[in-house]
Design an enzyme around this catalytic site. Structure first.
Site, PDB file in Angstrom:
ATOM      1  N   ARG A  87       3.205 -49.741  61.168  1.00  0.00           N
ATOM      2  CA  ARG A  87       2.767 -50.605  60.060  1.00  0.00           C
ATOM      3  C   ARG A  87       2.219 -49.681  58.970  1.00  0.00           C
ATOM      4  NH1 ARG A  87      -1.610 -48.568  59.961  1.00  0.00           N
ATOM      5  NH2 ARG A  87      -2.227 -50.146  58.489  1.00  0.00           N
ATOM      6  N   GLY A  88       1.898 -50.308  57.828  1.00  0.00           N
ATOM      7  CA  GLY A  88       1.503 -49.501  56.671  1.00  0.00           C
ATOM      8  C   GLY A  88       2.747 -49.278  55.815  1.00  0.00           C
ATOM      9  N   ALA A  89       2.594 -49.494  54.502  1.00  0.00           N
ATOM     10  CA  ALA A  89       3.768 -49.550  53.625  1.00  0.00           C
ATOM     11  C   ALA A  89       4.699 -48.321  53.703  1.00  0.00           C
ATOM     12  CB  ALA A  89       3.311 -49.817  52.199  1.00  0.00           C
ATOM     13  N   ASP A 142       0.447 -52.371  49.291  1.00  0.00           N
ATOM     14  CA  ASP A 142       1.775 -52.662  49.843  1.00  0.00           C
ATOM     15  C   ASP A 142       2.792 -52.919  48.750  1.00  0.00           C
ATOM     16  OD1 ASP A 142      -0.188 -53.392  52.122  1.00  0.00           O
ATOM     17  OD2 ASP A 142       1.777 -53.120  53.030  1.00  0.00           O
ATOM     18  N   ARG A 146       9.600 -57.428  57.353  1.00  0.00           N
ATOM     19  CA  ARG A 146       8.299 -57.844  56.790  1.00  0.00           C
ATOM     20  C   ARG A 146       8.478 -58.034  55.283  1.00  0.00           C
ATOM     21  NH1 ARG A 146       3.002 -54.756  58.668  1.00  0.00           N
ATOM     22  NH2 ARG A 146       2.030 -56.688  57.966  1.00  0.00           N
ATOM     23  N   ASN A 177      -2.547 -55.911  48.696  1.00  0.00           N
ATOM     24  CA  ASN A 177      -2.989 -55.103  49.837  1.00  0.00           C
ATOM     25  C   ASN A 177      -3.521 -56.060  50.896  1.00  0.00           C
ATOM     26  OD1 ASN A 177      -3.393 -52.485  51.062  1.00  0.00           O
ATOM     27  ND2 ASN A 177      -5.584 -52.801  50.781  1.00  0.00           N
ATOM     28  N   LYS A 178      -3.920 -55.509  52.022  1.00  0.00           N
ATOM     29  CA  LYS A 178      -4.372 -56.308  53.166  1.00  0.00           C
ATOM     30  C   LYS A 178      -5.371 -57.386  52.747  1.00  0.00           C
ATOM     31  CE  LYS A 178      -3.128 -56.169  56.463  1.00  0.00           C
ATOM     32  NZ  LYS A 178      -2.081 -57.118  56.896  1.00  0.00           N
ATOM     33  N   GLN A 193      -7.196 -53.423  61.759  1.00  0.00           N
ATOM     34  CA  GLN A 193      -6.642 -52.082  61.516  1.00  0.00           C
ATOM     35  C   GLN A 193      -7.737 -51.080  61.130  1.00  0.00           C
ATOM     36  OE1 GLN A 193      -5.365 -54.940  60.306  1.00  0.00           O
ATOM     37  NE2 GLN A 193      -3.199 -54.792  59.881  1.00  0.00           N
TER      38      GLN A 193
HETATM   39  O1  MRU Z   1      -0.333 -55.209  57.825  1.00  0.00           O
HETATM   40  P1  MRU Z   1      -0.410 -53.724  57.676  1.00  0.00           P
HETATM   41  O2  MRU Z   1      -1.280 -53.073  58.687  1.00  0.00           O
HETATM   42  O3  MRU Z   1       0.954 -53.092  57.589  1.00  0.00           O
HETATM   43  O4  MRU Z   1      -1.116 -53.538  56.265  1.00  0.00           O
HETATM   44  C1  MRU Z   1      -1.367 -52.250  55.793  1.00  0.00           C
HETATM   45  C2  MRU Z   1      -2.094 -52.224  54.506  1.00  0.00           C
HETATM   46  O5  MRU Z   1      -2.456 -53.237  53.949  1.00  0.00           O
HETATM   47  C3  MRU Z   1      -2.307 -50.889  53.887  1.00  0.00           C
HETATM   48  O6  MRU Z   1      -3.470 -50.875  53.117  1.00  0.00           O
HETATM   49  C4  MRU Z   1      -1.111 -50.579  52.967  1.00  0.00           C
HETATM   50  O7  MRU Z   1       0.091 -50.703  53.674  1.00  0.00           O
HETATM   51  C5  MRU Z   1      -1.200 -49.251  52.373  1.00  0.00           C
HETATM   52  S1  MRU Z   1      -0.678 -48.022  53.505  1.00  0.00           S
HETATM   53  C6  MRU Z   1      -0.881 -46.505  52.855  1.00  0.00           C
END
Ligand code: MRU
Length: 366
Positions: free
Chosen positions: A54-56, A247, A94, A257-258, A206
């Site tokens: 996970r993470g962009a 993201d 996603r 973002n999250k 996370q």
């Molecule tokens: O749902 P996730 O864990 O994939 O969400 C991740 C985030 O929101 C991060 O802040 C974002 O992807 C930036 S990653 C460098």
């Protein structure tokens, strides 16, 4: 970055078998360290959807490997149609992180341009590895630019710099360094004292599970806080700076973002605390102008809110948090409007969160 003093990336091609991609299974951290083998585009799709990765930036690179694995799994249909189908499929894993479609499109374009090459597999693998190295390089550059912000605060304060972050925009979310964490690691390596307030980041935690883990592995002082704590800390001058990841950021500077990021940005604005977003260019959506109406917000299984996972000393356990007959809603992301963002830290430097300033750094995207 390090896990138990051993350097890792979050994704790599197996040393023993070049048709296997390996990732750290993030669903089990920090309690269990396990490596997952990905052998097919399906494996990549489910690793992304179920959040083993996970993470962009990492989602993007995993999907790019998925396109390479698609070539290895190809039998004898029409190759162009087959690749187009796999690309569409991977993009559905996603919805919010634009890095996913960016990386898949780069791979698809490359493969279609080289469809008749006898070395298509080899050159496609090289292309994935190029995307991966690019993300690492960009994260490190973000670290160098963001370091200046932390240094300036330290020069004035002459005491440990308190940084609040949300979710995990760390090296686990990227390939190495992270985005929001890269300036923190750079400052820590330079001997600037930093302390990180880590938002736990419900529902999937996370922050509590991943950011705390990776900061701990690197020896960075940090404190995990319940998501609702940030405003209080800001009112009491216990936060000098907020840095989060993204993201998807529109060309006008609205930041997805999250979930919960927006509330931190509001609190930061109210308390005059700088709120920075760290992102590589693969996270910009050059087409979108209005984040709130245009960015697709992922809605995940409500069980992620209704239940919580933890370690009982022997195994990971899932327990229920809410009454059996109550409903729960699980929105994965929110959008922080550009007006609440102090600046964007990119691989090309820091800019304001507006179209003019963003396009000045990235003129080819005009
Ligand atoms: O749902 P996730 O864990 O994939 O969400 C991740 C985030 O929101 C991060 O802040 C974002 O992807 C930036 S990653 C460098």
């Amino acid at each position: 970055m390090q896990i138990n003093n051993k350097p890792y990336h979050t994704i790599w091609l197996s040393d023993e078998n070049p048709s296997v991609v390996q990732v750290i299974d993030q669903r089990k951290l920090p309690f269990v360290f396990e490596i997952l083998d990905l052998k097919t585009p399906d494996d990549c799709f489910f690793a992304i959807r179920d959040m083993a990765v996970r993470g962009a930036p990492l989602i993007g690179v995993t999907a790019a490997y998925g396109m390479y694995l698609a070539l290895l799994c190809y039998k004898n249909e029409d190759l162009e149609n087959y690749l187009r189908e796999k690309a569409e499929y991977l993009k559905l894993s996603r919805p919010t992180a634009v890095n996913l479609s960016f990386a898949v499109n780069v791979m698809l374009d490359f493969m279609l341009r080289n469809l008749t090459s006898p070395n298509l597999k080899e050159i496609s693998l090289a292309k994935v590895e190029e995307l991966k190295s690019r993300e690492i390089r960009f994260s490190e550059k973000i670290g160098e630019f963001g370091l200046k912000i932390i240094e300036e605060i330290y020069q004035k304060k002459q005491e440990s710099v308190n940084i609040l972050t949300h979710c995990n925009a760390g090296w686990l979310a990227c390939i190495d360094w992270g985005t929001a964490t890269a300036p923190i690691y750079k400052a820590h390596h330079k001997g600037i004292p930093v302390h990180v307030w880590v938002d736990e980041t419900r529902p999937r935690n996370q922050g509590a599970r991943l950011t705390a883990f990776e900061l701990g592995q690197e020896g960075v002082p940090h404190t995990v806080i319940a998501d609702n704590t940030g405003g209080h800390l800001m009112q009491h001058k216990m936060v000098d700076l907020v840095i989060v990841g993204s993201d998807r950021t529109t060309v006008t500077g609205d930041v997805a973002n999250k979930i919960g990021t927006y509330l931190k940005a509001l609190a930061a604005k109210d308390n005059g605390i700088p709120f920075y977003v760290a992102l590589p260019s693969s996270t910009f959506d050059w087409q979108m102008e209005d984040g709130i109406t245009e960015i697709p917000i992922e809605e995940r299984d409500s069980d992620e809110v209704a239940k919580i996972e933890g370690w009982n000393g022997n195994s990971i356990q899932l327990v229920r948090l809410i009454p059996e007959n109550s409903q729960a809603a699980n929105y994965g992301f929110d959008v922080t409007p550009a007006r609440l963002v102090t600046g964007l830290i990119t691989e090309r430097g820091i800019c304001k969160a507006n179209k003019e300033s963003i396009l000045k750094l990235f003129p080819k995207n005009k």
